[in-house]
Design an enzyme around this catalytic site. Structure first.
Site, mmCIF file in Angstrom:
data_model
loop_
_atom_site.group_PDB
_atom_site.id
_atom_site.type_symbol
_atom_site.label_atom_id
_atom_site.label_comp_id
_atom_site.label_asym_id
_atom_site.label_seq_id
_atom_site.Cartn_x
_atom_site.Cartn_y
_atom_site.Cartn_z
ATOM 1 N N LYS A 181 0.901 -0.889 -0.307
ATOM 2 C CA LYS A 181 0.376 -0.038 -0.468
ATOM 3 C C LYS A 181 0.721 1.015 0.083
ATOM 4 O O LYS A 181 2.016 1.598 0.273
ATOM 5 C CB LYS A 181 -0.822 0.016 0.969
ATOM 6 C CG LYS A 181 -1.613 -1.044 1.210
ATOM 7 C CD LYS A 181 -3.426 -0.936 2.212
ATOM 8 C CE LYS A 181 -4.310 -2.045 2.605
ATOM 9 N NZ LYS A 181 -4.471 -1.923 3.150
ATOM 10 N N PHE A 182 0.203 1.671 -0.493
ATOM 11 C CA PHE A 182 0.939 3.803 -0.612
ATOM 12 C C PHE A 182 2.281 3.650 -0.902
ATOM 13 O O PHE A 182 3.744 4.439 -0.943
ATOM 14 C CB PHE A 182 1.142 3.993 0.717
ATOM 15 C CG PHE A 182 -0.942 3.885 1.450
ATOM 16 C CD1 PHE A 182 -1.415 4.921 0.971
ATOM 17 C CD2 PHE A 182 -0.186 3.416 2.607
ATOM 18 C CE1 PHE A 182 -2.177 5.240 2.157
ATOM 19 C CE2 PHE A 182 -1.513 3.649 3.315
ATOM 20 C CZ PHE A 182 -2.744 4.256 3.176
ATOM 21 N N ARG A 183 2.151 2.964 -2.375
ATOM 22 C CA ARG A 183 3.716 2.681 -2.893
ATOM 23 C C ARG A 183 4.897 2.181 -2.045
ATOM 24 O O ARG A 183 6.063 3.002 -2.494
ATOM 25 C CB ARG A 183 4.131 3.619 -3.414
ATOM 26 C CG ARG A 183 2.871 4.321 -4.738
ATOM 27 C CD ARG A 183 3.283 4.848 -6.263
ATOM 28 N NE ARG A 183 4.314 3.959 -6.967
ATOM 29 C CZ ARG A 183 4.217 3.206 -7.762
ATOM 30 N NH1 ARG A 183 3.051 2.604 -8.090
ATOM 31 N NH2 ARG A 183 5.236 2.831 -9.104
ATOM 32 N N LEU A 184 4.796 1.667 -0.545
ATOM 33 C CA LEU A 184 5.751 1.790 0.561
ATOM 34 C C LEU A 184 6.129 0.028 -0.058
ATOM 35 O O LEU A 184 5.690 -0.670 0.853
ATOM 36 C CB LEU A 184 5.558 1.762 1.639
ATOM 37 C CG LEU A 184 4.843 3.119 1.400
ATOM 38 C CD1 LEU A 184 4.485 3.800 3.195
ATOM 39 C CD2 LEU A 184 6.539 3.882 1.574
ATOM 40 N N HIS A 185 6.562 -0.389 -1.340
ATOM 41 C CA HIS A 185 6.651 -2.195 -1.800
ATOM 42 C C HIS A 185 7.598 -2.379 -0.674
ATOM 43 O O HIS A 185 8.892 -1.222 -0.485
ATOM 44 C CB HIS A 185 7.163 -1.583 -2.865
ATOM 45 C CG HIS A 185 6.126 -1.038 -3.929
ATOM 46 N ND1 HIS A 185 5.012 -1.433 -3.748
ATOM 47 C CD2 HIS A 185 6.445 -0.448 -4.780
ATOM 48 C CE1 HIS A 185 4.304 0.016 -4.673
ATOM 49 N NE2 HIS A 185 5.707 -0.198 -5.575
#
Length: 210
Positions: A181-185
């Site tokens: 989520k939220f590009r916090l890969h």
């Protein structure tokens, strides 16, 4: 499958990348509609210009990642010239990606023969008929070549063409990526030691910023 299930277990705990990749590939076989072994293959020509195209992974062990092709094709010539390549697997249904790069070696004749003989008859004929990556004056010319080789090999087995074999990418690094989520890969990269003599060991694992 929940996001938690996708990020636990071997993804963060594995000490080497090959077993982890094999598990991810098995997961992809259960969820991808077509060709879970499809992979983008990147090469570079003698002038330093990159090329990328999709191929199919046909072999995997601790020696590396294997695919087969016409060595007279553009990708074949570029790999033979530079002896380096990169791959990127992307499984959208799993929100996962694997990137790798390394030096390239040619598989043994025995490996190439075994895989070639396992292919459908039409694919074996096609390996002879297609002058891959070169201009084709029309579809009829290709169909004519297929007919000629079909007649030539009507009796007995279809031998492997001398210009058709496999390449093995021997990875220097393999990166596993999972969407969060939220590009916090999540990104974990395995890097092989310069002095490692066994590909199954000698890996350093580094967590990367997304």
């Amino acid at each position: 499958m929940s996001e938690t299930e996708l990020t636990t277990g071997d993804f963060t705990e594995s000490a080497e990348p090959f077993a982890l990749f094999a598990q991810w590939l098995e997961d992809a076989k259960a969820s991808e509609i077509n060709d879970p072994n499809a992979v983008a293959l990147a090469t570079v020509d003698a002038d330093g210009m990159p090329n990328v195209r999709m191929v199919l992974l046909k072999g995997l062990d601790t020696r590396g990642f294997v695919f087969y092709t016409n060595f007279e094709s553009q990708k074949g010539q570029e790999i033979l010239g530079q002896k380096k390549a990169a791959m990127c697997f992307h499984w959208k249904s799993l929100r996962r990606q694997v990137r790798l790069r390394g030096n390239v070696e040619v598989v043994s004749d025995a490996e190439a023969d075994e895989y070639f003989n396992s292919r459908p008859l039409g694919s074996r004929i096609g390996a002879w008929a297609s002058r891959q990556s070169r201009p084709l004056e029309g579809r009829f010319a290709l169909e004519k070549a297929v007919a000629e080789y079909t007649a030539k090999f009507a009796l007995g087995t279809v031998p492997r063409p001398p210009h058709w074999s496999g390449f093995r990418i021997v990875p220097r690094s393999i990166e596993f990526w999972h969407d969060r989520k939220f590009r916090l890969h999540d990104r974990i990269e395995f890097r092989r030691s310069e002095t490692a003599t066994d590909l199954a060991t000698g890996w350093e694992k580094v967590r990367m910023y997304p």
